[in-house]
Design a protein around this motif. Structure first.
Motif, PDB file in Angstrom:
ATOM      1  N   UNK A 110       0.359  -1.494  -0.053  1.00 13.54           N
ATOM      2  CA  UNK A 110       0.267   0.012   0.349  1.00 13.54           C
ATOM      3  C   UNK A 110       0.742   1.152   0.375  1.00 13.54           C
ATOM      4  N   UNK A 111       0.227   1.976  -1.042  1.00 11.92           N
ATOM      5  CA  UNK A 111       1.471   3.188  -0.857  1.00 11.92           C
ATOM      6  C   UNK A 111       0.543   5.003  -0.850  1.00 11.92           C
ATOM      7  N   UNK A 114       1.711  10.485   3.871  1.00  8.69           N
ATOM      8  CA  UNK A 114       0.854  10.239   4.843  1.00  8.69           C
ATOM      9  C   UNK A 114      -0.982  10.930   5.052  1.00  8.69           C
ATOM     10  N   UNK A 115      -1.563  11.154   5.828  1.00  6.16           N
ATOM     11  CA  UNK A 115      -3.095  11.216   6.146  1.00  6.16           C
ATOM     12  C   UNK A 115      -3.637  11.421   4.992  1.00  6.16           C
ATOM     13  N   UNK A 116      -3.707  10.114   4.695  1.00  2.48           N
ATOM     14  CA  UNK A 116      -4.770   9.237   3.765  1.00  2.48           C
ATOM     15  C   UNK A 116      -5.490   8.579   4.037  1.00  2.48           C
ATOM     16  N   UNK A 117      -4.683   7.960   5.107  1.00  2.00           N
ATOM     17  CA  UNK A 117      -5.624   6.400   5.275  1.00  2.00           C
ATOM     18  C   UNK A 117      -4.948   5.336   5.537  1.00  2.00           C
ATOM     19  N   UNK A 118      -3.323   5.562   5.191  1.00  2.00           N
ATOM     20  CA  UNK A 118      -3.094   4.474   4.621  1.00  2.00           C
ATOM     21  C   UNK A 118      -3.410   3.170   5.637  1.00  2.00           C
ATOM     22  N   UNK A 119      -2.236   3.546   6.578  1.00  2.00           N
ATOM     23  CA  UNK A 119      -2.128   2.583   7.240  1.00  2.00           C
ATOM     24  C   UNK A 119      -3.809   2.078   8.192  1.00  2.00           C
ATOM     25  N   UNK A 140       5.199  -3.324   8.734  1.00  2.00           N
ATOM     26  CA  UNK A 140       5.540  -1.800   8.942  1.00  2.00           C
ATOM     27  C   UNK A 140       6.526  -1.492   7.972  1.00  2.00           C
ATOM     28  N   UNK A 141       6.723  -1.239   6.912  1.00  2.00           N
ATOM     29  CA  UNK A 141       8.114  -0.816   6.060  1.00  2.00           C
ATOM     30  C   UNK A 141       7.315   0.933   6.154  1.00  2.00           C
ATOM     31  N   UNK A 194       3.018  -2.043   4.591  1.00  2.00           N
ATOM     32  CA  UNK A 194       2.450  -0.499   4.664  1.00  2.00           C
ATOM     33  C   UNK A 194       3.767   0.518   4.210  1.00  2.00           C
ATOM     34  N   UNK A 195       3.739   1.304   3.653  1.00  2.00           N
ATOM     35  CA  UNK A 195       5.277   1.787   3.193  1.00  2.00           C
ATOM     36  C   UNK A 195       5.152   3.372   3.602  1.00  2.00           C
ATOM     37  N   UNK A 196       6.089   3.857   2.924  1.00  2.00           N
ATOM     38  CA  UNK A 196       6.320   5.362   3.723  1.00  2.00           C
ATOM     39  C   UNK A 196       5.516   5.974   2.120  1.00  2.00           C
ATOM     40  N   UNK A 197       5.087   7.034   2.186  1.00  2.00           N
ATOM     41  CA  UNK A 197       4.658   7.956   1.061  1.00  2.00           C
ATOM     42  C   UNK A 197       4.623   9.555   1.356  1.00  2.00           C
ATOM     43  N   UNK A 198       5.923   9.646   0.143  1.00  2.00           N
ATOM     44  CA  UNK A 198       6.665  10.632   0.674  1.00  2.00           C
ATOM     45  C   UNK A 198       6.649  11.394  -0.636  1.00  2.00           C
TER      46      UNK A 198
END
Length: 312
Positions: A110-111, A114-119, A140-141, A194-198
């Protein structure tokens, strides 16, 4: 079925603002025009664009409508309304094969920013798959956001699934490596990462995703791969722009559209699917595990065009 029915009820009430926008515009067009002429199409186009269906998608829908009206020699405005609804549904169909990953050994990434409800979406998806009797492992990536690991730990406890996590600020690819090996050793059905989204630092994100994908390719080549972008439905056209940017750095197989409850921009679901040719596979309309559901184009479009009384 009651869960599905409850979700449909929530979807209908959640899309109230979008529907009010769309419906009042469409109602006034269909009651204000007695014939299908150029002005009619222009007004209709404007209403659809205002509902965040987007310019390109609206043009497709209007062209499709014009063609059908001509072909079938339609004169009645009311028939035209049915055709419009059918045309929108056609833009949004999700193939049956969209959920194949549920029935195979698979890795789901899942990419999303932040703040979109990914986790949260990772947790909900895990809970649902677990409820179907699948053996699920979470990774928890997203090691950059301090709260992400905590949040995922909470979800893994709630869904009663195993979580593989590293240190905050650690290497996400190392977490994925450990998780893939755990998934193989424990014969898990689905590994959800779960991946970081930047997005503002696309180069880093690209490198990170590349590294993660390389590890999965090497360590778990037989796994079915799924890459889902999580987008916030309340951001409208901005969500579409984000989807396009993520499409440049990853091979996206589907979209999860969250926060559709209470937004006036629900039409964006139609735009994303139509412009990107990537299916919206899940939609989220609340906090509970069951508030993330597979996307049903017919139910969605009906919820956009039908008043609540009609749905009883």
């Amino acid at each position: 079925m009651s869960e599905k029915k409850g979700f449909l009820g929530k979807l209908i009430s959640g899309l109230t603002k979008t529907r009010d926008n769309l419906k009042s515009g469409i109602d006034s067009i269909f009651s204000g025009f007695s014939e299908i002429d150029e002005d009619f199409y222009e007004e209709l186009e404007e209403v659809l664009i205002m509902a965040d269906i987007g310019v390109a998608t609206t043009e497709k829908i209007i062209d499709d409508l014009r063609e059908k009206v001509k072909e079938q020699k339609i004169k009645e405005i009311s028939v035209c309304r049915e055709l419009l609804i059918r045309s929108i549904k056609e833009q949004m169909r999700v193939e049956e094969t969209a959920y194949e990953f549920e029935h195979e050994k698979s890795v789901v990434l899942l990419i999303g920013v932040n703040g979109v409800g990914k986790t949260t979406s990772v947790g909900k998806l895990a809970g649902q798959l677990k409820a179907q009797g699948k053996k699920v492992i979470l990774a928890a990536a997203d090691t950059f956001r301090a709260a992400a690991i905590e949040q995922l730990t909470e979800w893994s406890n709630r869904a009663n699934v195993e979580l593989i996590a590293g240190q905050e600020g650690g290497d996400p690819a190392a977490v994925v490596y450990d998780a893939v090996n755990a998934a193989k050793a424990r014969k898990a059905d689905v590994l959800i990462c779960d991946t970081a989204g930047r997005l503002h630092n696309k180069k880093n994100l690209m490198e990170e995703l590349r590294k993660i994908n390389r590890i999965i390719d090497r360590e778990y080549p037989e796994a079915h791969r799924e890459t889902l972008v999580v987008l916030d439905g309340t951001t409208g056209q901005n969500a579409l722009a984000q989807a396009k940017q993520f499409g440049e750095v990853a091979d996206i197989t589907g979209i999860i559209l969250t926060k559709l409850d209470g937004t006036a921009k629900g039409g964006i679901a139609i735009a994303i699917q139509s412009e990107m040719h990537i299916p919206v596979k899940y939609i989220g309309i609340g906090e509970k595990i069951e508030d993330l559901q597979k996307f049903d184009a017919d139910a969605f479009v009906d919820a956009l065009f039908t008043t609540s009384e009609h749905m009883e």
